[in-house]
Design a protein around this motif. Structure first.
Motif, PDB file in Angstrom:
ATOM      1  N   LEU A   7       0.833  -1.206   0.000  1.00  0.00           N
ATOM      2  CA  LEU A   7       0.000   0.000   0.000  1.00  0.00           C
ATOM      3  C   LEU A   7       0.868   1.257   0.000  1.00  0.00           C
ATOM      4  CD1 LEU A   7      -3.091   0.373   0.066  1.00  0.00           C
ATOM      5  CD2 LEU A   7      -2.905   0.774   2.516  1.00  0.00           C
ATOM      6  N   THR A  10       2.599   1.698  -3.293  1.00  0.00           N
ATOM      7  CA  THR A  10       1.642   2.209  -4.283  1.00  0.00           C
ATOM      8  C   THR A  10       1.448   3.703  -4.106  1.00  0.00           C
ATOM      9  OG1 THR A  10       0.470   0.086  -4.301  1.00  0.00           O
ATOM     10  CG2 THR A  10      -0.709   1.992  -5.186  1.00  0.00           C
ATOM     11  N   LEU A  11       1.375   4.157  -2.857  1.00  0.00           N
ATOM     12  CA  LEU A  11       1.244   5.587  -2.589  1.00  0.00           C
ATOM     13  C   LEU A  11       2.457   6.351  -3.108  1.00  0.00           C
ATOM     14  CD1 LEU A  11      -0.250   7.959  -1.321  1.00  0.00           C
ATOM     15  CD2 LEU A  11       0.767   7.344   0.894  1.00  0.00           C
ATOM     16  N   ILE A  14       2.103   6.758  -6.832  1.00  0.00           N
ATOM     17  CA  ILE A  14       1.120   7.787  -7.192  1.00  0.00           C
ATOM     18  C   ILE A  14       1.712   9.179  -7.000  1.00  0.00           C
ATOM     19  CG2 ILE A  14      -1.109   8.807  -6.547  1.00  0.00           C
ATOM     20  CD1 ILE A  14      -2.034   5.963  -5.825  1.00  0.00           C
ATOM     21  N   CYS A  54      -2.956  10.921   0.987  1.00  0.00           N
ATOM     22  CA  CYS A  54      -3.852  10.631  -0.136  1.00  0.00           C
ATOM     23  C   CYS A  54      -4.571  11.902  -0.582  1.00  0.00           C
ATOM     24  CB  CYS A  54      -4.882   9.571   0.252  1.00  0.00           C
ATOM     25  SG  CYS A  54      -4.241   7.882   0.286  1.00  0.00           S
ATOM     26  N   LEU A  64      -6.465   4.078  -3.737  1.00  0.00           N
ATOM     27  CA  LEU A  64      -5.147   3.538  -3.382  1.00  0.00           C
ATOM     28  C   LEU A  64      -5.179   2.009  -3.369  1.00  0.00           C
ATOM     29  CD1 LEU A  64      -2.268   4.275  -2.457  1.00  0.00           C
ATOM     30  CD2 LEU A  64      -3.117   4.279  -0.107  1.00  0.00           C
ATOM     31  N   ARG A  67      -5.359   0.690  -6.975  1.00  0.00           N
ATOM     32  CA  ARG A  67      -4.050   0.766  -7.640  1.00  0.00           C
ATOM     33  C   ARG A  67      -3.093  -0.288  -7.092  1.00  0.00           C
ATOM     34  NH1 ARG A  67      -2.349   5.351 -10.308  1.00  0.00           N
ATOM     35  NH2 ARG A  67      -0.498   4.065 -10.684  1.00  0.00           N
TER      36      ARG A  67
END
Length: 251
Positions: A7, A10-11, A14, A54, A64, A67
């Motif tokens: 997670l 992934t953040l 982004i 976020c 999130l 993704r």
């Protein structure tokens, strides 16, 4: 890798996509940049901190998570037989393309003429082909990666190519209507041709990133958009016709 680590990674991805730096995050959270770097390196976030970052990226936890699941998907292309099965059933192909483009099933049913039993049959076939995982209640988990491509010169590629040639260019290309056509011709070296190919790939990646960002918006705010990019050594037939000697240059 744990789900928490996935997670946070992934953040980070982004944030990079949206050109948000650790310094920007530090300012947003009223922390030092060193503390922010430590949070990301140790992947240690409270839920409130995660939501705050976020928000800075104009995303939410649902986006999130989506993704993150995309990042774990490994299906980048189908088999030749699977593509042939799609071509044999245009509604199956439509459903596949819409789901690959991250449409919600509710939006598909509202927008297109699929009845309930037909939807169930189509989803079952797409599950068998490995494009989706069909969950209880006709819920869908997309199994294709963002790098998914139809087989080059495969059945689906040829199908869309035929329709592009016949339909896409049947248009006045009015910029006020969101349309644009640019045609240029000239002489390029192999090196310059390679440079232009790389530029086209960068533009295609930018288009894909914008699709990812806009994919979390309501369907009422987005428009189906087509982008055609092409480059080839080529000469208009009338020029070829008037050559004294056939062009023997090979690229």
């Amino acid at each position: 890798m744990s789900q928490t680590a996935q997670l946070i990674d992934t953040l980070k991805r982004i944030l990079r996509e949206r050109k948000i730096t650790y310094a920007d995050v530090a300012t947003h959270l009223s922390l030092s940049e060193a503390n922010v770097k430590r949070m990301f390196s140790k992947r240690h976030f409270t839920l409130n901190r995660l939501e705050e970052v976020c928000a800075l990226a104009h995303a939410d936890l649902g986006y999130l998570m989506a993704r993150m699941h995309e990042g774990s998907m490994i299906i980048a292309e189908l088999t030749l037989l699977a593509e042939k099965e799609l071509i044999d059933n245009v509604k199956l192909l439509m459903m596949a393309q819409l789901l690959i483009n991250r449409w919600e099933l509710a939006d598909i049913v509202t927008t297109y003429t699929f009845d309930e039993h037909e939807v169930t049959r189509l989803l079952a076939k797409l599950d068998r082909l490995g494009i989706i995982e069909l969950l209880p209640g006709n819920r869908v988990r997309n199994l294709v990666s963002r790098d998914f491509k139809w087989l080059h010169n495969g059945p689906v590629h040829k199908y869309f190519e035929q329709h592009v040639a016949r339909e896409f260019f049947n248009c006045t290309f009015n910029p006020k209507s969101g349309e644009l056509l640019v045609f240029m011709a000239g002489m390029l070296t192999r090196q310059s041709n390679s440079h232009m190919q790389n530029s086209i790939r960068r533009l295609a990646r930018e288009f894909d990133e914008l699709c990812k960002e806009d994919g979390k918006l309501p369907i009422s705010e987005t428009y189906g958009s087509g982008l055609v990019l092409a480059l080839r050594p080529w000469e208009l037939s009338v020029f070829t016709e008037y050559r004294r000697v056939p062009n023997s240059k090979k690229f």
